[in-house]
Design an enzyme around this catalytic site. Structure first.
Site, PDB file in Angstrom:
ATOM      1  N   LYS A 155       0.854  -1.210   0.000  1.00  0.00           N
ATOM      2  CA  LYS A 155       0.000   0.000   0.000  1.00  0.00           C
ATOM      3  C   LYS A 155       0.880   1.247   0.000  1.00  0.00           C
ATOM      4  CE  LYS A 155      -1.658   1.605   4.011  1.00  0.00           C
ATOM      5  NZ  LYS A 155      -1.380   3.009   4.348  1.00  0.00           N
ATOM      6  N   ASN A 156       1.912   1.240   0.825  1.00  0.00           N
ATOM      7  CA  ASN A 156       2.707   2.464   0.984  1.00  0.00           C
ATOM      8  C   ASN A 156       3.729   2.664  -0.129  1.00  0.00           C
ATOM      9  OD1 ASN A 156       1.190   2.953   3.192  1.00  0.00           O
ATOM     10  ND2 ASN A 156       2.741   2.397   4.693  1.00  0.00           N
ATOM     11  N   CYS A 212      -4.619  12.791  12.457  1.00  0.00           N
ATOM     12  CA  CYS A 212      -5.412  11.552  12.460  1.00  0.00           C
ATOM     13  C   CYS A 212      -5.218  10.916  13.834  1.00  0.00           C
ATOM     14  CB  CYS A 212      -4.947  10.633  11.333  1.00  0.00           C
ATOM     15  SG  CYS A 212      -3.321   9.958  11.648  1.00  0.00           S
ATOM     16  N   ARG A 255       0.552  14.836  12.536  1.00  0.00           N
ATOM     17  CA  ARG A 255       0.944  14.575  11.141  1.00  0.00           C
ATOM     18  C   ARG A 255       1.146  15.883  10.325  1.00  0.00           C
ATOM     19  NH1 ARG A 255      -0.925   9.210   9.763  1.00  0.00           N
ATOM     20  NH2 ARG A 255       0.650   9.259   8.145  1.00  0.00           N
ATOM     21  N   ASP A 282       4.714   0.805  11.914  1.00  0.00           N
ATOM     22  CA  ASP A 282       3.478   0.191  11.406  1.00  0.00           C
ATOM     23  C   ASP A 282       3.297  -1.242  11.891  1.00  0.00           C
ATOM     24  OD1 ASP A 282       3.599   1.825   8.149  1.00  0.00           O
ATOM     25  OD2 ASP A 282       3.070   2.525  10.143  1.00  0.00           O
ATOM     26  N   ARG A 296      -8.835  -0.320   4.762  1.00  0.00           N
ATOM     27  CA  ARG A 296      -8.032   0.718   4.080  1.00  0.00           C
ATOM     28  C   ARG A 296      -6.678   0.151   3.677  1.00  0.00           C
ATOM     29  NH1 ARG A 296      -7.520   6.428   6.895  1.00  0.00           N
ATOM     30  NH2 ARG A 296      -6.005   6.447   5.214  1.00  0.00           N
TER      31      ARG A 296
HETATM   32  C1  EPZ Z   1       4.282   7.001   5.931  1.00  0.00           C
HETATM   33  O1  EPZ Z   1       3.518   8.048   6.491  1.00  0.00           O
HETATM   34  C2  EPZ Z   1       3.355   5.796   5.890  1.00  0.00           C
HETATM   35  N1  EPZ Z   1       2.204   6.078   5.031  1.00  0.00           N
HETATM   36  C3  EPZ Z   1       2.885   5.464   7.309  1.00  0.00           C
HETATM   37  O2  EPZ Z   1       2.097   4.275   7.238  1.00  0.00           O
HETATM   38  C4  EPZ Z   1       4.122   5.167   8.168  1.00  0.00           C
HETATM   39  O3  EPZ Z   1       3.716   4.936   9.494  1.00  0.00           O
HETATM   40  C5  EPZ Z   1       5.080   6.368   8.128  1.00  0.00           C
HETATM   41  O4  EPZ Z   1       5.415   6.676   6.760  1.00  0.00           O
HETATM   42  C6  EPZ Z   1       6.378   6.093   8.876  1.00  0.00           C
HETATM   43  O5  EPZ Z   1       7.000   4.972   8.355  1.00  0.00           O
HETATM   44  C7  EPZ Z   1       2.378   6.025   3.686  1.00  0.00           C
HETATM   45  O6  EPZ Z   1       3.452   5.757   3.185  1.00  0.00           O
HETATM   46  C8  EPZ Z   1       1.159   6.309   2.857  1.00  0.00           C
HETATM   47  P1  EPZ Z   1       6.396  10.415   7.972  1.00  0.00           P
HETATM   48  P2  EPZ Z   1       4.113   9.574   6.481  1.00  0.00           P
HETATM   49  O7  EPZ Z   1       6.276  11.649   7.155  1.00  0.00           O
HETATM   50  O8  EPZ Z   1       4.861   9.798   5.228  1.00  0.00           O
HETATM   51  C9  EPZ Z   1       6.653  13.725  11.303  1.00  0.00           C
HETATM   52  C10 EPZ Z   1       0.254   2.879   7.678  1.00  0.00           C
HETATM   53  O9  EPZ Z   1      -0.175   2.383   8.725  1.00  0.00           O
HETATM   54  N2  EPZ Z   1       6.605  14.693  10.192  1.00  0.00           N
HETATM   55  O10 EPZ Z   1       7.627   9.554   7.832  1.00  0.00           O
HETATM   56  O11 EPZ Z   1       3.003  10.498   6.837  1.00  0.00           O
HETATM   57  C11 EPZ Z   1       5.301  13.052  11.501  1.00  0.00           C
HETATM   58  O12 EPZ Z   1       4.463  13.844  12.304  1.00  0.00           O
HETATM   59  C12 EPZ Z   1       0.709   4.329   7.650  1.00  0.00           C
HETATM   60  O13 EPZ Z   1       0.372   2.260   6.590  1.00  0.00           O
HETATM   61  C13 EPZ Z   1       6.791  16.049  10.476  1.00  0.00           C
HETATM   62  O14 EPZ Z   1       6.988  16.440  11.616  1.00  0.00           O
HETATM   63  O15 EPZ Z   1       5.136   9.477   7.709  1.00  0.00           O
HETATM   64  C14 EPZ Z   1       5.675  11.760  12.185  1.00  0.00           C
HETATM   65  O16 EPZ Z   1       5.818  11.996  13.578  1.00  0.00           O
HETATM   66  C15 EPZ Z   1       0.507   5.014   9.009  1.00  0.00           C
HETATM   67  N3  EPZ Z   1       6.733  16.952   9.458  1.00  0.00           N
HETATM   68  C16 EPZ Z   1       7.048  11.431  11.582  1.00  0.00           C
HETATM   69  O17 EPZ Z   1       7.517  12.643  10.973  1.00  0.00           O
HETATM   70  C17 EPZ Z   1       6.508  16.565   8.151  1.00  0.00           C
HETATM   71  O18 EPZ Z   1       6.483  17.438   7.257  1.00  0.00           O
HETATM   72  C18 EPZ Z   1       6.992  10.348  10.506  1.00  0.00           C
HETATM   73  O19 EPZ Z   1       6.144  10.803   9.505  1.00  0.00           O
HETATM   74  C19 EPZ Z   1       6.319  15.193   7.888  1.00  0.00           C
HETATM   75  C20 EPZ Z   1       6.376  14.273   8.915  1.00  0.00           C
END
Ligand code: EPZ
Length: 420
Positions: free
Chosen positions: A22-23, A118, A123, A308, A400
């Site tokens: 999915k990701n 969420c 996020r 995850d 989802r």
């Molecule tokens: C991706 O989300 C995945 N989703 C998530 O999977 C996964 O948990 C996450 O990466 C971490 O591996 C998809 O790929 C669609 P991040 P993403 O940006 O990109 C902070 C699932 O269950 N952050 O790496 O949103 C954020 O708040 C989902 O399949 C900022 O502060 O994750 C978080 O604490 C859930 N500022 C951390 O970084 C930003 O601009 C990791 O977020 C962006 C992120």
């Protein structure tokens, strides 16, 4: 609203084929906006998040067609595209924000709703926006929307404060058509980032270093259509591995990449599971001599233990022998499953970013609620080992990110009934 009714499950046995990630497929679908040529994407999992991304692309003027039997999707972004992503779709799925980079690169402007928070955290998307402005975009945030404009994006050196997966992907997509070279530093190294880079390079992009913490992108004039097969879903695979462990079963997963599962495999071996790579895939077998014991888990960006998989592994630890400490370092509120597991008799105490899990003899069935995708999966796992019957509501969260999780588990011997 649909529910799962789950009875105690005997040890799972048999073989299961893992689907496409999915990701990985969500950013690849968004990236298809970057070319007027047709992109044929194989091994696309039939998930509600993928359908949401499909709807979003169509709302932008992109043609998307599924060949369900082949599990392939053809995306054609020829012709005029709209530069605005709808609030309704982006608020439904945060990953919709991944169309921002491609639209900015292709059209020179984009208007997208700021994705809300969420269940698992606030996020923010500040790292995405900081990168776009470093590449010369004017960014205006107002009324819950963000507008970005750039006649032509310019290569820049961007240091990510956190190795954000989404920011790395969005900026990589924006950079492929920008002038000169963009260097992303301290970027995410997840397999899904590498899969996206491979897709873009097969379409004519010039990306080096994906999978390391520094990615260099030399802008090209245009991309062409291409074909790409999505990597297997390492989180679906990890979820099934835990399903074998929690039911003390013996299952083989096919269509898996062992390399992507190393942190999960290592942790399962630590709690006394036998995990073997066979010519068919990965076999997870519960040894009848050794009990499943407690272990400490700390989630980290790849190649650390995946956030995850935190909820699913916690379900396993609730009936392991001894006390485990589970620490969530990636998201600030990813313990929503703890309250539900406690309703099933788990003994868990939360101390700031850690949960202390005292193994209990067994869980008992109860009425519980899925609060987010992986928490829902964790409750399905817990319900299979609990005595009596468990009712899980709000299972739309699970649909989802998992294609027919109930049917696949039932094929291995689980007793899950989906009640509409
Ligand atoms: C991706 O989300 C995945 N989703 C998530 O999977 C996964 O948990 C996450 O990466 C971490 O591996 C998809 O790929 C669609 P991040 P993403 O940006 O990109 C902070 C699932 O269950 N952050 O790496 O949103 C954020 O708040 C989902 O399949 C900022 O502060 O994750 C978080 O604490 C859930 N500022 C951390 O970084 C930003 O601009 C990791 O977020 C962006 C992120």
């Amino acid at each position: 609203m649909a529910k799962f009714l789950i009875k105690h499950s005997s040890p799972l046995k048999g073989e299961i084929k893992i689907g496409g990630s999915k990701n990985a497929v969500l950013p690849v679908l968004a990236a298809s906006i970057l070319t007027e040529g047709d992109c044929v994407i194989q091994d696309v999992p039939y998930l509600s998040d993928v359908l949401t991304m499909e709807k979003l692309l169509e709302s932008l003027g992109v043609r998307v067609s599924w060949d369900k039997d082949a599990g392939a999707v053809t995306v054609s972004a020829a012709g005029k595209l709209r530069a605005e992503a709808s609030y309704e779709l982006v608020s439904k799925m945060r990953a919709s924000f991944l169309v921002m980079g491609p639209l900015l690169a292709r059209l020179g402007e984009v208007k997208a709703p700021l994705p809300g928070g969420c269940a698992i955290g606030s996020r923010p998307v500040d790292l995405h926006l900081k990168g776009f402005s470093a590449m010369g975009a004017d960014i205006i945030q107002e009324h819950g929307f963000v507008r970005a404009k750039a006649r032509k994006l310019k290569g820049a050196r961007v240091y990510l404060d956190f190795p954000s997966v989404g920011a790395t992907e969005n900026l990589m997509m924006a950079a492929v058509l920008a002038e000169d070279q963009t260097i992303l530093e301290n970027c995410a190294v997840e397999p899904e980032v590498v899969d996206l880079a491979n897709f873009l390079n097969s379409a004519g992009a010039d990306i080096r270093g994906a999978g390391t913490d520094t990615i260099k992108i030399n802008g090209v004039r245009e991309l062409r259509g291409t074909e790409h097969a999505i990597i297997p879903d390492r989180i679906e695979a990890g979820t099934f591995m835990v399903a074998a462990a929690i039911t003390r079963g013996d299952i083989t997963l096919t269509n898996v990449l062992g390399d992507h599962l190393k942190p999960v495999t290592a942790k399962l071996k630590e709690v006394h599971l036998n995990v073997m790579e066979t010519e068919r895939g990965i076999r997870v077998q519960c040894s009848d001599r050794k009990k499943i014991v407690a272990a400490d888990v700390k989630t980290l960006p790849y190649p650390g233990f995946p956030t995850d998989m935190q909820a699913q592994f916690m379900s396993l630890l609730t009936t392991a022998e001894g006390a485990s400490i589970v620490t969530e370092t990636v998201f600030e509120n990813r313990f929503m499953h703890v309250g539900e597991l406690k309703r099933m008799g788990a003994d868990i105490k939360i101390e700031s970013r850690s949960a202390i899990v005292e193994g209990v003899k067994s869980l008992t069935g109860a009425q519980v609620k899925a609060t987010d995708l992986r928490a829902g999966a964790a409750l399905v796992l817990a319900a299979m080992t609990a005595s009596g019957e468990t009712e899980i509501s709000d299972i739309y969260h699970i649909d989802r990110g998992y294609c027919q999780l109930d049917e696949k588990l039932n094929q291995l011997g689980a007793k899950i009934q989906r009640v509409e």
